[in-house]
Motif scaffolding. Structure first.
Motif, PDB file in Angstrom:
ATOM      1  N   PRO A  39       3.874  -0.178   2.811  1.00 33.99           N
ATOM      2  CA  PRO A  39       5.191   0.417   2.767  1.00 33.99           C
ATOM      3  C   PRO A  39       5.531   1.533   3.824  1.00 33.99           C
ATOM      4  O   PRO A  39       6.791   1.469   4.141  1.00 33.99           O
ATOM      5  N   ASP A  40       4.585   2.162   4.135  1.00 32.65           N
ATOM      6  CA  ASP A  40       4.769   3.273   5.278  1.00 32.65           C
ATOM      7  C   ASP A  40       5.306   2.437   6.485  1.00 32.65           C
ATOM      8  O   ASP A  40       6.308   2.720   7.353  1.00 32.65           O
ATOM      9  N   GLN A  41       4.681   1.171   6.764  1.00 32.71           N
ATOM     10  CA  GLN A  41       5.138   0.201   8.021  1.00 32.71           C
ATOM     11  C   GLN A  41       6.574   0.133   8.031  1.00 32.71           C
ATOM     12  O   GLN A  41       7.439  -0.178   8.885  1.00 32.71           O
ATOM     13  N   ILE A  42       6.832  -0.548   6.642  1.00 39.98           N
ATOM     14  CA  ILE A  42       8.197  -0.973   6.441  1.00 39.98           C
ATOM     15  C   ILE A  42       9.264   0.014   6.734  1.00 39.98           C
ATOM     16  O   ILE A  42      10.232  -0.275   7.107  1.00 39.98           O
ATOM     17  N   GLY A  47      13.922   2.025   9.087  1.00 37.49           N
ATOM     18  CA  GLY A  47      14.348   3.218   9.040  1.00 37.49           C
ATOM     19  C   GLY A  47      14.642   3.601   7.687  1.00 37.49           C
ATOM     20  O   GLY A  47      15.722   4.297   7.491  1.00 37.49           O
ATOM     21  N   GLY A  48      13.990   3.344   6.650  1.00 34.49           N
ATOM     22  CA  GLY A  48      14.265   3.309   5.298  1.00 34.49           C
ATOM     23  C   GLY A  48      13.568   2.214   4.426  1.00 34.49           C
ATOM     24  O   GLY A  48      13.198   1.247   5.209  1.00 34.49           O
ATOM     25  N   ARG A  49      13.815   2.123   3.178  1.00 37.00           N
ATOM     26  CA  ARG A  49      13.508   1.043   2.587  1.00 37.00           C
ATOM     27  C   ARG A  49      14.352  -0.164   2.530  1.00 37.00           C
ATOM     28  O   ARG A  49      15.293  -0.042   2.943  1.00 37.00           O
ATOM     29  N   ALA A 253       6.493   4.286  -7.652  1.00 39.51           N
ATOM     30  CA  ALA A 253       5.358   3.333  -8.238  1.00 39.51           C
ATOM     31  C   ALA A 253       4.607   2.730  -6.971  1.00 39.51           C
ATOM     32  O   ALA A 253       3.473   2.062  -7.353  1.00 39.51           O
ATOM     33  N   LEU A 254       5.140   2.666  -5.899  1.00 39.10           N
ATOM     34  CA  LEU A 254       4.474   1.910  -4.838  1.00 39.10           C
ATOM     35  C   LEU A 254       3.008   2.355  -4.460  1.00 39.10           C
ATOM     36  O   LEU A 254       1.873   1.228  -4.644  1.00 39.10           O
ATOM     37  N   VAL A 255       2.713   3.430  -4.574  1.00 36.02           N
ATOM     38  CA  VAL A 255       1.388   3.891  -4.359  1.00 36.02           C
ATOM     39  C   VAL A 255       0.644   3.695  -5.549  1.00 36.02           C
ATOM     40  O   VAL A 255      -0.826   3.252  -5.464  1.00 36.02           O
TER      41      VAL A 255
END
Length: 387
Positions: A39-42, A47-49, A253-255
């Protein structure tokens, strides 16, 4: 956003089948370009979700950035998840009845080997066999060249989501009957997978079947899955969905969902460098994709857009996660955004709606056969004093 549920949306059999198959393909296309990343790399890359269709991760260098996978992932292109889903629909269109492992050997494998089709990620016409992952090439190696009993051909393959990712049609043919969908998918997937990979295929089919039931909701789908799931798959779904029930937005919820599924996932923290225990048979483990997909559907309250974007931004094997989440949310009746489906169909050069029309016809035929078979059994049972 205010999630919508199937109870408020409704939907006929044809609409639910269309929602599931189109929803799965669109989820696949959205997830493809960010597959394998965190998720962080994405977040950093885009530049955002991700909020819709995006281009390849490596831009114009998509052919050479990862030589082992020279595929044009992105720009609305579906991946092998959808290619195999449509192939399974073609098997149903040929057999026009319930399937078993022999149907995979007799129909799916020859289709993969002999019928060139447009492959969006290759931007050319080719045999589907040339695109599918090694775990799916296993079908050809074992069934065509190895002449293995189709019911046992999945043994020895790496245990992954390869069978589960295209099992939605089984759930649709058994619409509103999760137990039957589970049983048929377990039989069909034996040609491809074993252990928790095969189990996931059965449970995904049950989830889609449950989503087709009148008044179905994200919660009722999870309940149906838990009623059939076994071993580590059941525990993983239970733990992930327990966490998911505390969230109403995928960002938060991602993490937590990753942390909940991690003890059951054998791949490990680095998706591109699996651990030594990865993808081996086990009664204690589960594939990551199915529990997370169900968790995202639960977080979204059954809303298609929210569930699929949650799956996409989760990263890792997110094309398959979004395929599964999209199939379930679509079967629940939550609409697939037109701006996504039309662009994916155009970019992939695929009619996303034709397979649904075909499968709806087959589903009605199979149901009519099931009714006749059941009535014949009732008469025979009564004739021997069974009632």
């Amino acid at each position: 956003m205010a999630p919508k549920t199937a109870e408020s949306i409704g939907g006929t059999l044809e609409e639910r089948i269309t929602g599931a198959l189109v929803g799965a393909a669109v989820g696949d296309a959205l997830g493809g370009p960010v597959e394998g990343y965190t998720p962080d790399q994405i977040l950093q890359r885009h530049g955002g979700r991700v909020t819709g269709i995006v281009g390849p991760w490596n831009g114009d260098d998509w052919r050479t950035a990862r030589p082992i996978a020279p595929y044009h992932k992105g720009d609305g292109h579906v991946t092998d998840d959808t290619l195999l889903t449509h192939a399974l629909v073609r098997v149903y269109a040929t057999v026009r009845d319930h399937l078993d492992a022999y149907a995979i050997a007799d129909h799916l494998v020859p289709d993969l080997m002999t019928n060139p089709r447009w492959i969006p990620e290759l931007e050319s016409e080719a045999l589907p066999l040339h695109r599918v992952f090694l775990a799916e090439k296993w079908l050809v190696a074992r069934l065509h060249y190895g002449h293995v009993d189709p019911r046992e051909a999945g043994v020895g393959n790496i245990v992954n989501c390869g069978a589960a990712m295209y099992m939605a049609p089984v759930g649709l043919v058994n619409a509103a009957h999760p137990a039957a969908a589970y049983a048929e998918a377990i039989e069909v997937a034996g040609a491809h997978q074993s252990s928790y990979g095969r189990e996931a295929a059965g449970v995904l089919a049950a989830a889609v079947a449950a989503a087709c039931a009148p008044g179905a909701s994200a919660e009722s789908v999870v309940t149906a899955c838990l009623s059939v799931a076994k071993d580590g798959t059941r525990t993983a779904i239970e733990k992930v969905c327990e966490v998911a029930s505390r969230h109403q937005d995928f960002e938060s919820a991602l993490v937590p969902l990753r942390e909940a599924v991690a003890p059951y996932d054998t791949v490990g923290p680095d998706y591109r460098q699996p651990s030594l225990a990865a993808r081996r048979p086990s009664r204690l483990h589960a594939i990551e994709e199915l529990p997370v997909a169900l968790g995202m559907v639960l977080v979204a309250g059954g809303d298609y857009r929210h569930a699929v974007l949650g799956a996409v931004n989760y990263g890792r094997d997110c094309d398959s996660i979004a395929t599964m989440a999209g199939a379930v949310a679509g079967a629940l009746g939550s609409p697939v955004p037109d701006e996504w489906s039309k662009r994916v169909a155009e970019a992939s050069r695929l009619d996303l709606w034709a397979p649904a029309t075909t499968l709806a016809e087959v589903t009605r035929e199979v149901f009519a056969r099931d009714v006749r078979r059941r009535r014949a059994h009732e008469q025979a049972f009564a004739a021997i004093g069974g009632r």
